[in-house]
Design an enzyme around this catalytic site. Structure first.
Site, PDB file in Angstrom:
ATOM      1  N   ASN A 109       0.832  -1.202   0.000  1.00 49.86           N
ATOM      2  CA  ASN A 109       0.000   0.000   0.000  1.00 49.86           C
ATOM      3  C   ASN A 109       0.865   1.251   0.000  1.00 49.86           C
ATOM      4  O   ASN A 109       2.008   1.244   0.463  1.00 49.86           O
ATOM      5  CB  ASN A 109      -0.922   0.004   1.220  1.00 49.86           C
ATOM      6  N   ASP A 111      -0.456   4.247   1.265  1.00 54.23           N
ATOM      7  CA  ASP A 111      -1.243   5.196   2.058  1.00 54.23           C
ATOM      8  C   ASP A 111      -0.560   5.664   3.337  1.00 54.23           C
ATOM      9  O   ASP A 111      -1.050   6.570   4.010  1.00 54.23           O
ATOM     10  CB  ASP A 111      -2.616   4.607   2.386  1.00 54.23           C
ATOM     11  N   HIS A 126       6.009  -0.131  -2.550  1.00 50.27           N
ATOM     12  CA  HIS A 126       5.639   0.710  -3.690  1.00 50.27           C
ATOM     13  C   HIS A 126       5.684   2.199  -3.368  1.00 50.27           C
ATOM     14  O   HIS A 126       5.146   3.011  -4.113  1.00 50.27           O
ATOM     15  CB  HIS A 126       4.241   0.313  -4.186  1.00 50.27           C
ATOM     16  N   CYS A 134      11.458  14.622  -7.294  1.00 44.56           N
ATOM     17  CA  CYS A 134      11.876  15.188  -8.581  1.00 44.56           C
ATOM     18  C   CYS A 134      12.625  14.108  -9.349  1.00 44.56           C
ATOM     19  O   CYS A 134      13.595  13.530  -8.847  1.00 44.56           O
ATOM     20  CB  CYS A 134      12.769  16.407  -8.385  1.00 44.56           C
ATOM     21  N   CYS A 187      15.557  22.341  -9.519  1.00 42.22           N
ATOM     22  CA  CYS A 187      16.129  22.226 -10.860  1.00 42.22           C
ATOM     23  C   CYS A 187      15.115  22.397 -11.988  1.00 42.22           C
ATOM     24  O   CYS A 187      15.497  22.368 -13.155  1.00 42.22           O
ATOM     25  CB  CYS A 187      16.830  20.870 -11.010  1.00 42.22           C
ATOM     26  N   GLY A 224      -4.840  -9.202   3.387  1.00 37.79           N
ATOM     27  CA  GLY A 224      -5.512  -8.271   2.496  1.00 37.79           C
ATOM     28  C   GLY A 224      -4.861  -8.092   1.140  1.00 37.79           C
ATOM     29  O   GLY A 224      -5.015  -7.041   0.525  1.00 37.79           O
ATOM     30  N   ASN A 250      -7.538 -13.271   3.597  1.00 37.10           N
ATOM     31  CA  ASN A 250      -8.070 -12.504   2.460  1.00 37.10           C
ATOM     32  C   ASN A 250      -9.452 -13.019   2.099  1.00 37.10           C
ATOM     33  O   ASN A 250      -9.715 -14.215   2.163  1.00 37.10           O
ATOM     34  CB  ASN A 250      -7.153 -12.645   1.241  1.00 37.10           C
ATOM     35  N   ARG A 251     -10.312 -12.092   1.714  1.00 38.64           N
ATOM     36  CA  ARG A 251     -11.600 -12.489   1.164  1.00 38.64           C
ATOM     37  C   ARG A 251     -11.404 -12.765  -0.326  1.00 38.64           C
ATOM     38  O   ARG A 251     -11.018 -11.875  -1.069  1.00 38.64           O
ATOM     39  CB  ARG A 251     -12.635 -11.375   1.345  1.00 38.64           C
ATOM     40  N   GLY A 252     -11.644 -13.970  -0.757  1.00 37.74           N
ATOM     41  CA  GLY A 252     -11.469 -14.312  -2.158  1.00 37.74           C
ATOM     42  C   GLY A 252     -10.135 -14.975  -2.416  1.00 37.74           C
ATOM     43  O   GLY A 252      -9.248 -15.048  -1.555  1.00 37.74           O
TER      44      GLY A 252
END
Length: 281
Positions: A109, A111, A126, A134, A187, A224, A250-252
């Site tokens: 995530n 966030d 990530h 920059c 810059c 998740g 996890n769901r799924g």
């Protein structure tokens, strides 16, 4: 247990098995978008998620119009995305780390909610939307500072308009012709949120830090994440090679289900709270 710490009844046998694997172990946690849905941040791939075409780094670099569109949407979405607060799943992981059960959190995530929940050892595979980079000189900026510059340059943007946030803090915006995007004050280079866009690789030093955390653990706990993103599956493979038990919440379906010692088919928040309560007993 109360309903505040109880996973769905159908998940109870798997939850009990997961708790026994986790009890007394050094746990490396890997989290995905499903951990943040209870904070109001939608999942890319969960049930009901909108079909979206993500911004690729190639498009972002090649087209000023694309950069305008991205920053217009990202600026509007940031108000909602940036105001999200950690939910009880984030807080449970922070508590587990403080008690020494969890050695660190690797998150897909962007966030920043694990840091805000109190986790000290967080590897943001990530990147994070609260930082801006920059691409020419490497100068970093706080996202709030860039947001303030965008407001000054674009007073016509209606920040009171109702928006629907997306998992990366973006929203859809149609008219961006008049959008003015700020450049680096050092810059004059192109600014980009300090996150890994589609088409980019996770920085090697960041992935190595994540891999080292897995190597030093007794169990890998995945919460998740559908594990569709390659970086997550590479860590699953690291755990498999070391013969670490893998617990998935996890769901799924996830891409790692076939490698899991236990799969708990339940929401991340309530399951992490239940695990934290059980490991504290």
């Amino acid at each position: 247990m109360s309903t505040d710490t109880e996973a769905p009844v159908e998940a109870e046998p798997q939850l009990a098995e997961a708790i026994e694997l986790l009890r007394g172990a050094r746990i490396a946690a890997l989290t995905g978008a499903g951990v943040s849905t209870d904070s109001g941040i939608p999942d890319y791939r969960g049930e009901g998620a909108p079909v979206r075409t993500p911004m690729t780094v190639q498009t972002f670099l090649a087209s000023e119009q694309a950069r305008k569109r991205y920053w217009a949407g990202s600026h509007l979405g940031w108000r909602s995305f940036g105001s999200a607060v950690p939910n009880r799943g984030h807080l449970a992981l922070a508590d587990l780390e403080a008690r020494g059960n969890v050695s660190g959190v690797i998150t897909q995530n962007v966030d920043g909610l694990h840091r805000r929940a109190g986790n000290r050892h967080v590897i943001e595979l990530h990147g994070s939307m609260d930082r801006v980079l920059c691409l020419t000189c490497g100068q970093h900026y706080a996202r709030q500072a860039v947001a303030a510059r965008l407001e000054e340059l674009n007073p016509e943007i209606d920040l009171e308009t109702a928006i629907r946030p997306a998992p990366d803090g973006d929203v859809e915006v149609d008219d961006v012709d008049a959008m003015v995007i700020p450049a680096c004050t050092v810059c004059g280079g192109i600014l980009k949120p300090d996150v890994v866009f589609f088409g980019e690789f996770v920085p090697s030093d960041r992935f190595q830090a994540a891999a080292s955390l897995v190597q030093g653990a007794d169990v890998l706990l995945v919460a998740g994440s559908s594990l569709v993103v390659n970086s997550g599956m590479r860590l699953i493979e690291q755990a498999r090679r070391k013969r670490l038990p893998i617990v998935i919440i996890n769901r799924g379906l996830t891409k790692g289900d076939g490698r899991a010692a236990v799969k708990v088919e339940a929401g991340a928040s309530e399951t992490l709270v239940a695990i934290a309560a059980a490991l504290d007993s």
